[in-house]
Design a protein around this motif. Structure first.
Motif, PDB file in Angstrom:
ATOM      1  N   ASP A   1      12.534   8.358  -0.542  1.00 59.40           N
ATOM      2  CA  ASP A   1      11.445   7.831  -1.363  1.00 59.40           C
ATOM      3  C   ASP A   1      11.848   7.868  -2.838  1.00 59.40           C
ATOM      4  N   TYR A   2      11.533   6.799  -3.560  1.00 55.70           N
ATOM      5  CA  TYR A   2      12.033   6.684  -4.934  1.00 55.70           C
ATOM      6  C   TYR A   2      11.081   5.826  -5.744  1.00 55.70           C
ATOM      7  N   ASP A   3      10.656   6.329  -6.863  1.00 56.40           N
ATOM      8  CA  ASP A   3       9.869   5.549  -7.822  1.00 56.40           C
ATOM      9  C   ASP A   3       8.631   4.922  -7.172  1.00 56.40           C
ATOM     10  N   GLY A   4       8.012   5.661  -6.256  1.00 54.11           N
ATOM     11  CA  GLY A   4       6.799   5.184  -5.610  1.00 54.11           C
ATOM     12  C   GLY A   4       7.020   4.268  -4.428  1.00 54.11           C
ATOM     13  N   ARG A   5       8.274   4.021  -4.060  1.00 56.86           N
ATOM     14  CA  ARG A   5       8.576   3.156  -2.923  1.00 56.86           C
ATOM     15  C   ARG A   5       9.089   3.988  -1.756  1.00 56.86           C
ATOM     16  N   PRO A   6       8.781   3.589  -0.502  1.00 50.75           N
ATOM     17  CA  PRO A   6       9.198   4.372   0.659  1.00 50.75           C
ATOM     18  C   PRO A   6      10.647   4.110   1.036  1.00 50.75           C
ATOM     19  N   ALA A   7      11.298   5.122   1.579  1.00 54.08           N
ATOM     20  CA  ALA A   7      12.685   4.988   2.011  1.00 54.08           C
ATOM     21  C   ALA A   7      12.816   3.979   3.142  1.00 54.08           C
ATOM     22  N   CYS A   8      14.001   3.402   3.253  1.00 56.77           N
ATOM     23  CA  CYS A   8      14.312   2.468   4.336  1.00 56.77           C
ATOM     24  C   CYS A   8      14.034   3.120   5.686  1.00 56.77           C
ATOM     25  N   ASN A   9      13.365   2.382   6.569  1.00 54.46           N
ATOM     26  CA  ASN A   9      13.061   2.905   7.900  1.00 54.46           C
ATOM     27  C   ASN A   9      13.999   2.375   8.967  1.00 54.46           C
ATOM     28  N   GLY A  10      15.013   1.612   8.565  1.00 52.26           N
ATOM     29  CA  GLY A  10      16.022   1.155   9.511  1.00 52.26           C
ATOM     30  C   GLY A  10      15.544   0.124  10.503  1.00 52.26           C
ATOM     31  N   CYS A  11      14.537  -0.662  10.135  1.00 50.07           N
ATOM     32  CA  CYS A  11      13.969  -1.617  11.094  1.00 50.07           C
ATOM     33  C   CYS A  11      14.940  -2.739  11.435  1.00 50.07           C
ATOM     34  N   GLY A  12      15.881  -3.024  10.549  1.00 52.19           N
ATOM     35  CA  GLY A  12      16.878  -4.053  10.826  1.00 52.19           C
ATOM     36  C   GLY A  12      16.469  -5.460  10.465  1.00 52.19           C
ATOM     37  N   ILE A  13      15.262  -5.646   9.936  1.00 49.37           N
ATOM     38  CA  ILE A  13      14.820  -6.989   9.552  1.00 49.37           C
ATOM     39  C   ILE A  13      15.062  -7.135   8.053  1.00 49.37           C
ATOM     40  N   CYS A  14      16.317  -7.097   7.662  1.00 51.21           N
ATOM     41  CA  CYS A  14      16.674  -7.084   6.246  1.00 51.21           C
ATOM     42  C   CYS A  14      16.657  -8.494   5.672  1.00 51.21           C
ATOM     43  N   THR A  15      16.990  -8.570   4.406  1.00 48.28           N
ATOM     44  CA  THR A  15      17.022  -9.753   3.540  1.00 48.28           C
ATOM     45  C   THR A  15      15.643 -10.183   3.080  1.00 48.28           C
ATOM     46  N   SER A  16      14.593  -9.498   3.486  1.00 50.96           N
ATOM     47  CA  SER A  16      13.258  -9.886   3.009  1.00 50.96           C
ATOM     48  C   SER A  16      12.289  -8.729   3.223  1.00 50.96           C
ATOM     49  N   CYS A  17      12.583  -7.578   2.646  1.00 53.25           N
ATOM     50  CA  CYS A  17      11.834  -6.349   2.925  1.00 53.25           C
ATOM     51  C   CYS A  17      10.489  -6.335   2.187  1.00 53.25           C
ATOM     52  N   PRO A  18       9.378  -6.267   2.918  1.00 49.86           N
ATOM     53  CA  PRO A  18       8.070  -6.263   2.268  1.00 49.86           C
ATOM     54  C   PRO A  18       7.613  -4.879   1.821  1.00 49.86           C
ATOM     55  N   ARG A  19       8.371  -3.830   2.191  1.00 52.24           N
ATOM     56  CA  ARG A  19       8.008  -2.458   1.848  1.00 52.24           C
ATOM     57  C   ARG A  19       8.478  -2.073   0.453  1.00 52.24           C
ATOM     58  N   GLY A  20       9.482  -2.772  -0.039  1.00 48.90           N
ATOM     59  CA  GLY A  20      10.084  -2.399  -1.304  1.00 48.90           C
ATOM     60  C   GLY A  20      11.224  -1.417  -1.142  1.00 48.90           C
ATOM     61  N   SER A  21      11.572  -1.078   0.108  1.00 48.09           N
ATOM     62  CA  SER A  21      12.703  -0.174   0.331  1.00 48.09           C
ATOM     63  C   SER A  21      13.995  -0.847  -0.105  1.00 48.09           C
ATOM     64  N   MET A  22      14.183  -2.088   0.304  1.00 45.76           N
ATOM     65  CA  MET A  22      15.215  -2.918  -0.295  1.00 45.76           C
ATOM     66  C   MET A  22      14.647  -3.420  -1.614  1.00 45.76           C
ATOM     67  N   SER A  23      15.425  -3.327  -2.673  1.00 43.63           N
ATOM     68  CA  SER A  23      14.859  -3.561  -3.998  1.00 43.63           C
ATOM     69  C   SER A  23      14.499  -5.018  -4.211  1.00 43.63           C
ATOM     70  N   LYS A  24      13.320  -5.359  -3.792  1.00 50.92           N
ATOM     71  CA  LYS A  24      12.689  -6.646  -4.094  1.00 50.92           C
ATOM     72  C   LYS A  24      12.101  -6.471  -5.482  1.00 50.92           C
ATOM     73  N   PHE A  25      12.642  -7.185  -6.469  1.00 53.93           N
ATOM     74  CA  PHE A  25      12.357  -6.860  -7.863  1.00 53.93           C
ATOM     75  C   PHE A  25      10.897  -7.070  -8.253  1.00 53.93           C
ATOM     76  N   SER A  26      10.174  -7.853  -7.469  1.00 53.30           N
ATOM     77  CA  SER A  26       8.742  -7.974  -7.741  1.00 53.30           C
ATOM     78  C   SER A  26       8.020  -6.665  -7.458  1.00 53.30           C
ATOM     79  N   MET A  27       8.661  -5.780  -6.676  1.00 55.00           N
ATOM     80  CA  MET A  27       8.053  -4.500  -6.346  1.00 55.00           C
ATOM     81  C   MET A  27       8.716  -3.331  -7.061  1.00 55.00           C
ATOM     82  N   SER A  28       9.971  -3.498  -7.466  1.00 51.76           N
ATOM     83  CA  SER A  28      10.695  -2.375  -8.072  1.00 51.76           C
ATOM     84  C   SER A  28      10.716  -2.426  -9.598  1.00 51.76           C
ATOM     85  N   VAL A  29      10.881  -3.620 -10.183  1.00 51.58           N
ATOM     86  CA  VAL A  29      11.034  -3.731 -11.634  1.00 51.58           C
ATOM     87  C   VAL A  29       9.811  -4.359 -12.297  1.00 51.58           C
ATOM     88  N   TRP A  30       9.254  -5.393 -11.674  1.00 50.59           N
ATOM     89  CA  TRP A  30       8.163  -6.107 -12.343  1.00 50.59           C
ATOM     90  C   TRP A  30       6.927  -5.246 -12.640  1.00 50.59           C
TER      91      TRP A  30
END
Length: 540
Positions: A191-220
């Motif tokens: 867990d980092y900066d209010g976002r949950p750690a990767c859960n290993g679901c395997g559906i990458c390239t479009s993570c809605p959790r913010g675990s993969m740094s989707k900048f609308s959720m991490s920086v914006w």
């Protein structure tokens, strides 16, 4: 036209680089307006929550704008390649893989090495501290100590777990005596900066959790809190300049109302990607193009791949999409018959539907008889490896404007032309042979090579990376921007997306382009008063 308003800094594009520049400059107390032609992509819109998520990833969530045809996108004609970009808040981080390897020191001095690419006007040491700042903002995961790279501090979060594919591939690399390392990722392992750690679901390239740094959720969220004004559905038509040659702002159309608006600014920043930025410059009366380099030297990376299967259950449809990186062949060795090098990105497979229909290659389960037998033998037992190489710049590989087609707002359509050169083709052939070596070392019972050539011998690369079309350089005759991303011709105009890349390296570009964006934004912050009034071209 609606009444104009004024900003200290106007930023065009809200992707990875636009968001970081917005954050740095707004935190400094500057009035920042960012224009984004798309909208917010809400978590509920992601394919993860639908039973047909694999179909959606090949249709409405496809990385190629010409397959996806989202209403927020602008049309792009390409004669050889897919076009990965996403118009919306966070840009292409809505659909990227978030691999986070850095450039190597030699990537910045190819002109010195062999002379068929120019040197960057900066070194690895110049950009090193900014890699670390970007890592901290994003929460990069990884394992420090890679012997193929310069030493640097520990990543903000530790390495992601090595799944079955990574363990099996590492054994194959060990058998061959080749370098491998856990891939650093823009994915948080804790867990980092209010976002949950990767859960290993395997559906990458479009993570809605913010675990993969989707900048609308991490920086914006931080950039907005700092005071940035983000205007969505604002499609910029042109950048304006005054008689002295300074950029004065932009004209954009509000796509919700159809009305045009003018925003003026003391400093203008383009962060519209390797297609959008040259398109906008060319459509703005050939702005910043005294060198005739705008749109030229399009780089994609050379690319080949291999999909392979082993007699071992690997649960390869789970976990982070990337597993290992190998830099065994990253440096030039002319005994191979070409210059420059390449990188191996080792990845997991897709879901059941994607694997049955061909995930990375044309290997797919037969329709009808034999389908279940093939699927039982292959599912969850495969992995893939991409060979990604440093392609040589060619001024004829380029982005231009269509002479006959315009988009719905009257802006000429962008056209992409790209062909690999002879050196690139020799590298691709060599990479394919090495992929066969890996498949054999992994004891694969089946493998399928992907050379991305069609029946007519035309290279049809996925072309994830759009680089080099407004490149950085030491002198204004061969480049568009200087070492601080500042346009030679327009001293208060900056370009901070990957179009400024002088060379492409052998790795995914996001870590380097984010570091460059922070560096450029801090330069603007620290020199804003001078930049707001200068009319003179800047020195290198």
């Amino acid at each position: 036209m609606a009444a104009r308003d004024h900003a200290d800094v106007l930023i065009v594009g809200s992707g990875a680089t636009g968001s970081l520049a917005s954050l740095v400059l707004a935190e400094a107390g500057l009035k920042v307006i960012c224009l984004e032609q798309g909208g917010w992509v809400e978590p509920r819109e992601h394919p993860h929550y639908s039973g047909d998520w694999q179909w959606q990833r090949r249709t409405r969530w496809h990385s190629d704008v010409n397959v996806r045809r989202n209403s927020d996108d602008f049309p792009v004609n390409s004669d050889s390649s897919q076009v990965l970009m996403w118009n919306g808040v966070g840009g292409s981080t809505n659909v990227y893989g978030a691999l986070w390897p850095r450039f190597r020191p030699s990537d910045f001095r190819k002109g010195t090495e062999h002379g068929l690419q120019p040197d960057w006007p900066i070194t690895y040491e110049d950009i090193g501290p900014y890699y670390e700042r970007a890592d901290a903002l994003i929460g990069v995961s990884g394992l420090e100590g890679d012997p193929s790279m310069p030493a640097h501090p520990a990543y903000p979060t530790g390495p992601l777990p090595l799944g079955g594919p990574a363990r099996h591939m590492s054994q194959a690399f060990d058998k061959l005596g080749w370098h491998w390392w856990p891939v650093p990722a823009g994915v948080i392992s804790s867990d980092y900066d209010g976002r949950p750690a990767c859960n290993g679901c395997g559906i990458c390239t479009s993570c809605p959790r913010g675990s993969m740094s989707k900048f609308s959720m991490s920086v914006w969220p931080r950039a907005l809190e700092a005071g940035t004004e983000l205007r969505t559905y604002a499609r910029v038509l042109r950048i304006e300049k005054d008689r002295s040659g300074r950029a004065t702002g932009a004209i954009y159309v509000d796509r919700n109302t159809g009305r045009q608006h003018r925003v003026t600014a003391d400093v203008v920043i383009l962060a519209a990607n390797g297609v959008g930025t040259p398109r906008l410059l060319l459509a703005s009366d050939n702005l910043a193009n005294s060198s005739d380099q705008v749109g030229r030297n399009l780089l994609h990376h050379t690319l080949v791949a291999c999909e392979m299967w082993v007699d071992e259950p690997l649960a390869s449809h789970t976990g982070y999409v990337a597993a290992l990186v190998s830099r065994e062949f990253a440096e030039t060795d002319t005994s191979r018959g070409f210059i420059n090098g390449f990188n191996f990105n080792c990845v997991t497979t897709g879901g059941a539907g994607e694997q049955a229909n061909g995930h990375m290659s044309s290997a797919r389960a037969p329709w009808g008889k034999g389908h279940h037998q093939w699927f039982q033998r292959h599912f969850g037992r495969g992995f893939g490896i991409f060979g990604i190489g440093d392609d040589l710049p060619n001024p004829d590989n380029r982005v231009t404007l269509s002479a006959t087609q315009r988009d719905e707002d009257g802006v000429p359509v962008a056209e992409l032309h790209y062909r690999p050169g002879e050196n690139d083709k020799k590298m691709m052939s060599y990479m394919l042979d090495r992929l066969v070596d890996i498949a054999k070392a992994a004891d694969a019972f089946d493998y399928k090579l992907q050379d991305y050539m069609d029946d007519e011998g035309i290279y049809r690369t996925p072309a994830w990376h759009l680089l080099g079309t407004a490149r950085m350089g030491k002198t204004p005759d061969m480049s568009v921007v200087n070492k601080f991303n500042q346009c030679w011709d327009v001293p208060n105009l900056f370009i901070i997306d990957a179009s400024v890349f002088t060379t492409g390296g052998v790795v995914n570009p996001t870590p380097t382009v984010t570091a460059l964006a922070i560096r450029a934004a801090e330069h603007i912050r620290d020199n804003f008063r001078d930049l707001a009034k200068t009319t003179r071209p800047m020195a290198a």
